[in-house]
Design a protein around this motif. Structure first.
Motif, mmCIF file in Angstrom:
data_model
loop_
_atom_site.group_PDB
_atom_site.id
_atom_site.type_symbol
_atom_site.label_atom_id
_atom_site.label_comp_id
_atom_site.label_asym_id
_atom_site.label_seq_id
_atom_site.Cartn_x
_atom_site.Cartn_y
_atom_site.Cartn_z
ATOM 1 N N MET A 1 -5.764 -20.575 32.639
ATOM 2 C CA MET A 1 -6.736 -19.698 32.402
ATOM 3 C C MET A 1 -6.715 -19.077 31.029
ATOM 4 O O MET A 1 -5.694 -18.853 30.346
ATOM 5 C CB MET A 1 -6.466 -18.466 33.344
ATOM 6 C CG MET A 1 -7.751 -17.738 33.752
ATOM 7 S SD MET A 1 -7.150 -16.101 34.498
ATOM 8 C CE MET A 1 -6.344 -16.676 35.937
ATOM 9 N N GLN A 3 -7.922 -16.396 30.012
ATOM 10 C CA GLN A 3 -8.051 -14.813 29.716
ATOM 11 C C GLN A 3 -6.514 -14.485 29.564
ATOM 12 O O GLN A 3 -5.832 -14.608 30.069
ATOM 13 C CB GLN A 3 -8.559 -14.159 30.924
ATOM 14 C CG GLN A 3 -10.194 -14.489 31.283
ATOM 15 C CD GLN A 3 -10.508 -14.304 32.699
ATOM 16 O OE1 GLN A 3 -9.881 -14.395 33.527
ATOM 17 N NE2 GLN A 3 -11.973 -14.079 32.746
ATOM 18 N N ALA A 8 -8.240 -8.864 32.872
ATOM 19 C CA ALA A 8 -9.125 -9.713 33.079
ATOM 20 C C ALA A 8 -8.470 -10.463 34.075
ATOM 21 O O ALA A 8 -9.517 -11.298 35.013
ATOM 22 C CB ALA A 8 -9.424 -10.465 31.895
ATOM 23 N N ALA A 9 -7.235 -10.956 34.257
ATOM 24 C CA ALA A 9 -6.829 -11.846 35.138
ATOM 25 C C ALA A 9 -6.905 -11.395 36.602
ATOM 26 O O ALA A 9 -7.345 -11.981 37.420
ATOM 27 C CB ALA A 9 -5.549 -11.957 34.794
ATOM 28 N N HIS A 12 -10.578 -11.631 37.648
ATOM 29 C CA HIS A 12 -10.686 -12.847 37.991
ATOM 30 C C HIS A 12 -10.362 -13.378 39.505
ATOM 31 O O HIS A 12 -10.980 -13.904 40.227
ATOM 32 C CB HIS A 12 -10.138 -13.803 36.993
ATOM 33 C CG HIS A 12 -10.618 -15.512 37.184
ATOM 34 N ND1 HIS A 12 -11.816 -15.863 37.074
ATOM 35 C CD2 HIS A 12 -9.813 -16.432 37.757
ATOM 36 C CE1 HIS A 12 -11.809 -17.250 37.418
ATOM 37 N NE2 HIS A 12 -10.675 -17.514 37.785
ATOM 38 N N GLU A 13 -9.018 -12.905 39.628
ATOM 39 C CA GLU A 13 -8.654 -13.375 41.020
ATOM 40 C C GLU A 13 -9.164 -12.417 42.226
ATOM 41 O O GLU A 13 -9.110 -12.919 43.373
ATOM 42 C CB GLU A 13 -6.793 -12.768 40.898
ATOM 43 C CG GLU A 13 -6.018 -14.046 40.231
ATOM 44 C CD GLU A 13 -4.602 -13.457 40.628
ATOM 45 O OE1 GLU A 13 -4.126 -13.831 41.919
ATOM 46 O OE2 GLU A 13 -3.726 -13.437 39.627
ATOM 47 N N GLU A 15 -12.251 -12.224 42.546
ATOM 48 C CA GLU A 15 -13.488 -12.774 42.890
ATOM 49 C C GLU A 15 -13.775 -13.061 44.180
ATOM 50 O O GLU A 15 -14.849 -12.721 44.953
ATOM 51 C CB GLU A 15 -13.602 -14.103 42.082
ATOM 52 C CG GLU A 15 -14.559 -13.888 40.697
ATOM 53 C CD GLU A 15 -16.089 -13.908 40.557
ATOM 54 O OE1 GLU A 15 -16.542 -13.667 39.546
ATOM 55 O OE2 GLU A 15 -16.804 -13.989 41.640
ATOM 56 N N ASP A 93 -22.293 -11.736 36.981
ATOM 57 C CA ASP A 93 -22.270 -13.234 37.516
ATOM 58 C C ASP A 93 -21.596 -12.983 38.902
ATOM 59 O O ASP A 93 -20.950 -12.141 39.232
ATOM 60 C CB ASP A 93 -21.296 -13.960 36.910
ATOM 61 C CG ASP A 93 -21.826 -14.121 35.212
ATOM 62 O OD1 ASP A 93 -23.193 -14.128 35.161
ATOM 63 O OD2 ASP A 93 -20.999 -14.144 34.357
ATOM 64 N N TRP A 96 -19.719 -10.594 42.048
ATOM 65 C CA TRP A 96 -19.419 -9.195 41.249
ATOM 66 C C TRP A 96 -21.214 -8.863 41.253
ATOM 67 O O TRP A 96 -21.597 -7.800 41.403
ATOM 68 C CB TRP A 96 -18.785 -9.482 40.025
ATOM 69 C CG TRP A 96 -17.160 -9.209 40.175
ATOM 70 C CD1 TRP A 96 -16.382 -10.172 39.958
ATOM 71 C CD2 TRP A 96 -16.562 -8.077 40.567
ATOM 72 N NE1 TRP A 96 -15.225 -9.655 40.045
ATOM 73 C CE2 TRP A 96 -15.147 -8.241 40.364
ATOM 74 C CE3 TRP A 96 -17.051 -6.574 40.882
ATOM 75 C CZ2 TRP A 96 -14.203 -7.392 40.690
ATOM 76 C CZ3 TRP A 96 -15.931 -5.888 41.478
ATOM 77 C CH2 TRP A 96 -14.642 -6.188 41.277
#
Ligand SMILES: [Fe+2]
Ligand SMILES: [Fe+2]
Length: 311
Positions: A1, A3, A8-9, A12-13, A15, A93, A96
């Motif tokens: 990753m 990021q 941010a991590a 992302h996790e 999502e 995107d 989200w």
């Protein structure tokens, strides 16, 4: 990753959890229509079209119901600011982005329904309402530099706070139509709370320390989004005196149940930073509880004095 920031991590996790909860939300949310909740046959023209302008005796709402309706509607009106807040933090995107769109559309319905009801029934002064809306929306709402997790923690509490506030406002109107409308809106707010609360629960499992620190920060610094609106302090006092929203409700019906759902005080997965944040939270809650008790006691004394005077 690629990021690097832990925030941010986590985002992302999260999502897949967002996608699951969006599906869940859409499955349980029921369609409803603002026009169904408005007694249109009570409506009539204002002076501009040859009718009569608003005057206070036309309202069936007492002072506290008026104050609460005014604050609740204006709070809903500032939706473009909240949309900006969540769209910039969570992005446009994927799941989200879909959530941000869906949530915004649902929130907009609340402002539409409340305004139609208040204008048709002449519940509040429409000129004062419009002027306050212009000022409040022009100023906009800015939550500062919250991280995504802080924003998630904040909205978990905030959605529940709006639910309680709408529900109790409905009861305070003594109007069965307004009561039904506000109960309907409160049901939406509850589903919004569940969505954010579930995401935050997942964030606790991904990064307990980061989540814990975010929660403490948001509980300690909690402020309703309406804090910058015209007459907010005065109206908040009226609303608290009437028991529509006060520190006791904030502690017992908003902050505590959300913290319980996250098992904040039972977790065994916190590191030193999380433990420190949890201790700070416990200390703050004890103070909030004591403050709430003092508030309720002084309100009871005030009510007793008023009753004696009327006696
Ligand atoms: Fe809303
Ligand atoms: Fe909401």
């Amino acid at each position: 990753m690629s990021q690097t920031s832990p925030h941010a991590a986590v985002l992302h996790e999260l999502e897949p959890v967002v996608a699951q909860n969006l599906d869940r939300h859409i499955a349980v949310a029921k369609e409803w229509h603002p026009h169904d909740y408005v007694p249109w046959d009570e409506g009539r023209n204002f002076a501009f079209l040859g009718g009569e302008d608003w005057s206070p005796e036309q309202s069936r709402l007492d002072e506290s119901a008026k104050a609460a309706m005014f604050v609740n509607l204006l709070t809903e009106d500032n939706l473009p600011s909240y949309h900006r807040e969540i769209a910039t933090r969570f992005g446009r995107d994927g799941a989200w982005g879909q959530w941000v769109g869906r949530w915004t559309a649902e929130e907009n319905r609340h402002g539409v329904a409340l305004r139609d009801y208040l204008v048709v029934t002449r519940g509040v002064d429409p000129v004062a309402l419009e002027r306050a809306r212009m000022d409040y929306m022009t100023l906009g709402y800015d939550s500062g530099d919250k991280t995504p997790l802080e924003a998630l923690a904040y909205v978990s509490f905030q959605e529940l706070a709006t639910r309680v506030s709408h529900r109790n406002t409905g009861r305070a109107t003594s109007d069965p139509i307004a009561d039904r409308l506000l109960a309907r809106i409160a049901t939406d707010e509850n589903l919004h709370m569940v969505f954010y609360r579930n995401l935050m629960a997942a964030a606790f499992d991904i990064d307990p320390d980061l989540a814990m620190q975010a929660v403490t920060k948001e509980v300690v610094g909690f402020e309703m989004p309406g804090a910058t609106m015209t007459g907010f302090r005065k109206n908040s006092m009226i609303i608290a005196k009437a028991g529509i929203y006060d520190l006791r409700l904030h502690h017992d019906d908003v902050v505590s149940p959300v913290l319980r759902a996250w098992k904040v005080f039972e977790r065994t997965d916190l590191g030193p930073a999380g433990e420190k944040a949890r201790e700070e939270l416990a200390e703050f809650l004890a103070g909030l509880d004591a403050q709430a008790t003092r508030f309720v006691e002084s309100r009871e004394r005030m009510r007793a004095r008023e009753a004696a005077r009327k006696g």
